[in-house]
Design a protein around this motif. Structure first.
Motif, PDB file in Angstrom:
ATOM      1  N   GLY A 139      39.795  47.706  35.571  1.00 25.37           N
ATOM      2  CA  GLY A 139      39.127  47.244  36.940  1.00 25.37           C
ATOM      3  C   GLY A 139      37.886  46.184  36.741  1.00 25.37           C
ATOM      4  N   ARG A 140      37.243  46.832  35.625  1.00 27.23           N
ATOM      5  CA  ARG A 140      36.290  46.143  34.997  1.00 27.23           C
ATOM      6  C   ARG A 140      36.806  44.748  34.449  1.00 27.23           C
ATOM      7  NH1 ARG A 140      34.376  49.855  32.604  1.00 27.23           N
ATOM      8  NH2 ARG A 140      33.205  50.688  34.000  1.00 27.23           N
ATOM      9  N   SER A 141      37.669  44.657  33.764  1.00 27.78           N
ATOM     10  CA  SER A 141      38.150  43.414  33.290  1.00 27.78           C
ATOM     11  C   SER A 141      38.845  42.491  34.313  1.00 27.78           C
ATOM     12  CB  SER A 141      39.468  43.805  32.154  1.00 27.78           C
ATOM     13  OG  SER A 141      39.822  42.486  31.676  1.00 27.78           O
ATOM     14  N   LEU A 142      39.513  43.017  35.114  1.00 22.05           N
ATOM     15  CA  LEU A 142      40.076  42.391  36.287  1.00 22.05           C
ATOM     16  C   LEU A 142      38.945  41.691  36.881  1.00 22.05           C
ATOM     17  CD1 LEU A 142      42.122  41.029  37.680  1.00 22.05           C
ATOM     18  CD2 LEU A 142      42.354  43.148  39.061  1.00 22.05           C
ATOM     19  N   LEU A 143      37.777  42.513  37.407  1.00 19.73           N
ATOM     20  CA  LEU A 143      36.471  42.010  38.063  1.00 19.73           C
ATOM     21  C   LEU A 143      36.076  40.828  37.366  1.00 19.73           C
ATOM     22  CD1 LEU A 143      34.645  42.291  40.665  1.00 19.73           C
ATOM     23  CD2 LEU A 143      33.281  43.934  39.002  1.00 19.73           C
ATOM     24  N   ALA A 144      35.870  41.032  35.953  1.00 26.88           N
ATOM     25  CA  ALA A 144      35.065  39.796  35.389  1.00 26.88           C
ATOM     26  C   ALA A 144      36.033  38.518  35.560  1.00 26.88           C
ATOM     27  CB  ALA A 144      35.129  40.092  33.846  1.00 26.88           C
ATOM     28  N   ARG A 145      37.124  38.737  35.402  1.00 30.80           N
ATOM     29  CA  ARG A 145      38.081  37.222  35.732  1.00 30.80           C
ATOM     30  C   ARG A 145      38.009  36.967  37.082  1.00 30.80           C
ATOM     31  NH1 ARG A 145      41.766  40.546  33.004  1.00 30.80           N
ATOM     32  NH2 ARG A 145      43.226  40.466  34.605  1.00 30.80           N
ATOM     33  N   ALA A 146      38.010  37.948  37.984  1.00 35.89           N
ATOM     34  CA  ALA A 146      38.148  37.468  39.313  1.00 35.89           C
ATOM     35  C   ALA A 146      36.777  36.976  39.861  1.00 35.89           C
ATOM     36  CB  ALA A 146      38.792  38.768  40.253  1.00 35.89           C
ATOM     37  N   ASP A 147      35.660  37.467  39.408  1.00 36.79           N
ATOM     38  CA  ASP A 147      34.226  37.102  39.782  1.00 36.79           C
ATOM     39  C   ASP A 147      34.226  35.800  39.598  1.00 36.79           C
ATOM     40  OD1 ASP A 147      31.767  37.863  41.232  1.00 36.79           O
ATOM     41  OD2 ASP A 147      30.917  37.679  39.060  1.00 36.79           O
ATOM     42  N   ALA A 148      34.706  35.323  38.523  1.00 35.86           N
ATOM     43  CA  ALA A 148      34.463  33.712  37.904  1.00 35.86           C
ATOM     44  C   ALA A 148      34.962  32.978  38.974  1.00 35.86           C
ATOM     45  CB  ALA A 148      35.303  33.475  36.523  1.00 35.86           C
ATOM     46  N   GLU A 149      36.055  33.362  39.677  1.00 33.11           N
ATOM     47  CA  GLU A 149      36.587  32.374  40.710  1.00 33.11           C
ATOM     48  C   GLU A 149      35.858  32.563  42.034  1.00 33.11           C
ATOM     49  OE1 GLU A 149      38.963  30.088  40.098  1.00 33.11           O
ATOM     50  OE2 GLU A 149      38.856  30.750  38.045  1.00 33.11           O
ATOM     51  N   ALA A 150      35.311  33.718  42.149  1.00 29.24           N
ATOM     52  CA  ALA A 150      34.535  33.933  43.485  1.00 29.24           C
ATOM     53  C   ALA A 150      33.215  33.227  43.319  1.00 29.24           C
ATOM     54  CB  ALA A 150      34.373  35.372  43.818  1.00 29.24           C
ATOM     55  N   VAL A 151      32.861  33.293  42.011  1.00 28.53           N
ATOM     56  CA  VAL A 151      31.523  32.548  41.883  1.00 28.53           C
ATOM     57  C   VAL A 151      31.601  31.118  42.345  1.00 28.53           C
ATOM     58  CG1 VAL A 151      29.742  31.936  40.051  1.00 28.53           C
ATOM     59  CG2 VAL A 151      30.268  34.242  40.540  1.00 28.53           C
ATOM     60  N   ALA A 152      32.755  30.393  41.738  1.00 28.14           N
ATOM     61  CA  ALA A 152      33.144  28.859  41.820  1.00 28.14           C
ATOM     62  C   ALA A 152      33.147  28.538  43.195  1.00 28.14           C
ATOM     63  CB  ALA A 152      34.425  28.715  41.258  1.00 28.14           C
TER      64      ALA A 152
END
Length: 150
Positions: A99-112
């Motif tokens: 979950g932490r790993s997926l969040l890190a990748r997904a958060d980069a897109e949400a931040v964009a």
């Protein structure tokens, strides 16, 4: 007197909110996440061990919605739920390593997506917009004033 559509702040706010959610939904879809699921992962990364009730409040969703979101995240093995060590009736929710790993990748897109909004404003305008939205929120959450008599 009828208020013109162009002056109805709620319509403008709602339109932008819907556009933001659509953009985030599109950004998160490749990760198999919905916006509410992402919000839960994000909240748990910030505050591990929150209860379902606290997550519902933090993510601005209903208790029914949070129950579904948590069940789906647990089925994907992105979170775990276990009784609080002292308060057995409280179930703590935490991120798994996946979950932490997926969040890190997904958060980069949400931040964009967030940066796309921010890039349309100067630093001063962003600060002003944040202040204006906070004032709008305060107006809505303040005790209602009686309507003026006619």
């Amino acid at each position: 007197m009828k208020m013109p559509v162009t002056e109805r702040l709620g319509l403008h706010i709602k339109r932008v909110e819907q556009e933001l959610m659509a953009a985030k939904h599109a950004a998160l879809r490749p990760f198999g996440l919905t916006v509410p699921q992402y919000a839960v992962l994000y909240a748990l990364d910030d505050q591990p061990g929150l209860s379902a009730a606290a997550l519902a409040r933090a993510c601005l969703v209903t208790p029914q919605t949070i129950a579904t979101v948590l069940a789906n995240l647990e089925a994907k093995e992105l979170i775990t739920r276990r009784p609080h060590p002292w308060h057995r009736r409280v179930i703590e929710v935490t991120l798994t390593d996946e979950g932490r790993s997926l969040l890190a990748r997904a958060d980069a897109e949400a931040v964009a997506v967030e940066r796309r909004i921010a890039d349309g404003f100067s630093a001063e305008e962003r600060a002003l917009l944040i202040d204006l939205l906070a004032r709008a929120s305060a107006q809505l959450t303040a005790a209602p004033q009686p309507a003026p008599e006619r």
